[in-house]
Design a protein around this motif. Structure first.
Motif, PDB file in Angstrom:
ATOM      1  N   THR A   1       0.851  -1.185   0.000  1.00 32.75           N
ATOM      2  CA  THR A   1       0.000   0.000   0.000  1.00 32.75           C
ATOM      3  C   THR A   1       0.888   1.238   0.000  1.00 32.75           C
ATOM      4  O   THR A   1       2.106   1.151   0.183  1.00 32.75           O
ATOM      5  N   ALA A   2       0.268   2.412  -0.182  1.00 38.82           N
ATOM      6  CA  ALA A   2       1.014   3.664  -0.152  1.00 38.82           C
ATOM      7  C   ALA A   2       1.682   3.869   1.203  1.00 38.82           C
ATOM      8  O   ALA A   2       2.736   4.506   1.297  1.00 38.82           O
ATOM      9  N   ALA A   3       1.099   3.303   2.256  1.00 41.40           N
ATOM     10  CA  ALA A   3       1.663   3.410   3.603  1.00 41.40           C
ATOM     11  C   ALA A   3       2.750   2.359   3.853  1.00 41.40           C
ATOM     12  O   ALA A   3       3.313   2.311   4.942  1.00 41.40           O
ATOM     13  N   GLY A   4       3.020   1.491   2.882  1.00 38.37           N
ATOM     14  CA  GLY A   4       4.076   0.497   3.009  1.00 38.37           C
ATOM     15  C   GLY A   4       3.648  -0.831   3.595  1.00 38.37           C
ATOM     16  O   GLY A   4       4.494  -1.669   3.890  1.00 38.37           O
ATOM     17  N   LYS A   5       2.346  -1.060   3.754  1.00 36.73           N
ATOM     18  CA  LYS A   5       1.862  -2.338   4.284  1.00 36.73           C
ATOM     19  C   LYS A   5       1.816  -3.377   3.171  1.00 36.73           C
ATOM     20  O   LYS A   5       1.293  -3.114   2.092  1.00 36.73           O
ATOM     21  N   ALA A   6       2.346  -4.564   3.463  1.00 37.52           N
ATOM     22  CA  ALA A   6       2.312  -5.660   2.490  1.00 37.52           C
ATOM     23  C   ALA A   6       0.921  -6.279   2.483  1.00 37.52           C
ATOM     24  O   ALA A   6       0.280  -6.413   3.522  1.00 37.52           O
ATOM     25  N   VAL A   7       0.463  -6.650   1.283  1.00 37.20           N
ATOM     26  CA  VAL A   7      -0.805  -7.373   1.149  1.00 37.20           C
ATOM     27  C   VAL A   7      -0.617  -8.439   0.072  1.00 37.20           C
ATOM     28  O   VAL A   7      -0.217  -8.142  -1.050  1.00 37.20           O
ATOM     29  N   ALA A   8      -0.860  -9.685   0.448  1.00 36.16           N
ATOM     30  CA  ALA A   8      -0.761 -10.805  -0.488  1.00 36.16           C
ATOM     31  C   ALA A   8      -2.171 -11.300  -0.789  1.00 36.16           C
ATOM     32  O   ALA A   8      -3.017 -11.381   0.109  1.00 36.16           O
ATOM     33  N   SER A   9      -2.422 -11.619  -2.040  1.00 35.15           N
ATOM     34  CA  SER A   9      -3.730 -12.150  -2.419  1.00 35.15           C
ATOM     35  C   SER A   9      -3.539 -13.368  -3.304  1.00 35.15           C
ATOM     36  O   SER A   9      -2.586 -13.452  -4.077  1.00 35.15           O
ATOM     37  N   PHE A  10      -4.462 -14.323  -3.142  1.00 27.34           N
ATOM     38  CA  PHE A  10      -4.432 -15.550  -3.929  1.00 27.34           C
ATOM     39  C   PHE A  10      -5.799 -16.207  -3.846  1.00 27.34           C
ATOM     40  O   PHE A  10      -6.641 -15.815  -3.040  1.00 27.34           O
TER      41      PHE A  10
END
Length: 132
Positions: free
Chosen positions: A19-28
């Motif tokens: 995200t713009a705030a640097g949070k990782a997000v994984a999707s599958f």
């Protein structure tokens, strides 16, 4: 209470973004089979999202075909598509992911003829060196 527990296989490699705030997000997508009749199964492909550290762990360690357990909550959200239409999506927001097989896709097999009597897998011969 909103709690979901699923066991299945990854339908594709996880996609990790930040995200713009640097949070990782994984999707599958998780392929989960269910019985629909006598001897018949149907597979559902369920979208899963993992945030922050869990997202990084999933992205670095899981690949298509791996068998996992996902524990989390069902989230239904609305968004506006690029063409201006409103869309709704249901997805699992994972809070815990357990790896149920090894990286090469072969789950460790329990030895049915286990001689040690404890049920912790195959016994190690006494004459074999243990690396620790």
């Amino acid at each position: 209470m909103n709690r979901v527990i699923l066991v299945g296989r990854l339908a594709q490699d996880p996609e990790v973004r930040y995200t713009a705030a640097g949070k990782a997000v994984a999707s599958f997508s998780l392929a989960v089979s269910r019985r629909v009749g006598q001897g018949q199964e149907q597979t559902d492909f369920i979208p899963v999202v993992c945030w922050e550290k869990l997202g990084e762990i999933v992205g670095n360690n899981l690949t298509k075909g791996r068998r996992i357990l996902v524990e989390g909550r069902l989230q239904i959200r609305s968004y506006e598509a690029q063409d201006g239409s409103k869309r709704r999506v249901a997805e699992i927001v994972a809070q815990n992911v357990e790896f149920l097989d090894s990286k090469n896709g072969n789950a460790p097999k329990e030895d049915a003829n286990n001689q040690n009597g404890y049920g912790f897998g195959p016994s190690v011969p006494d004459d074999q060196d243990i690396p620790f």
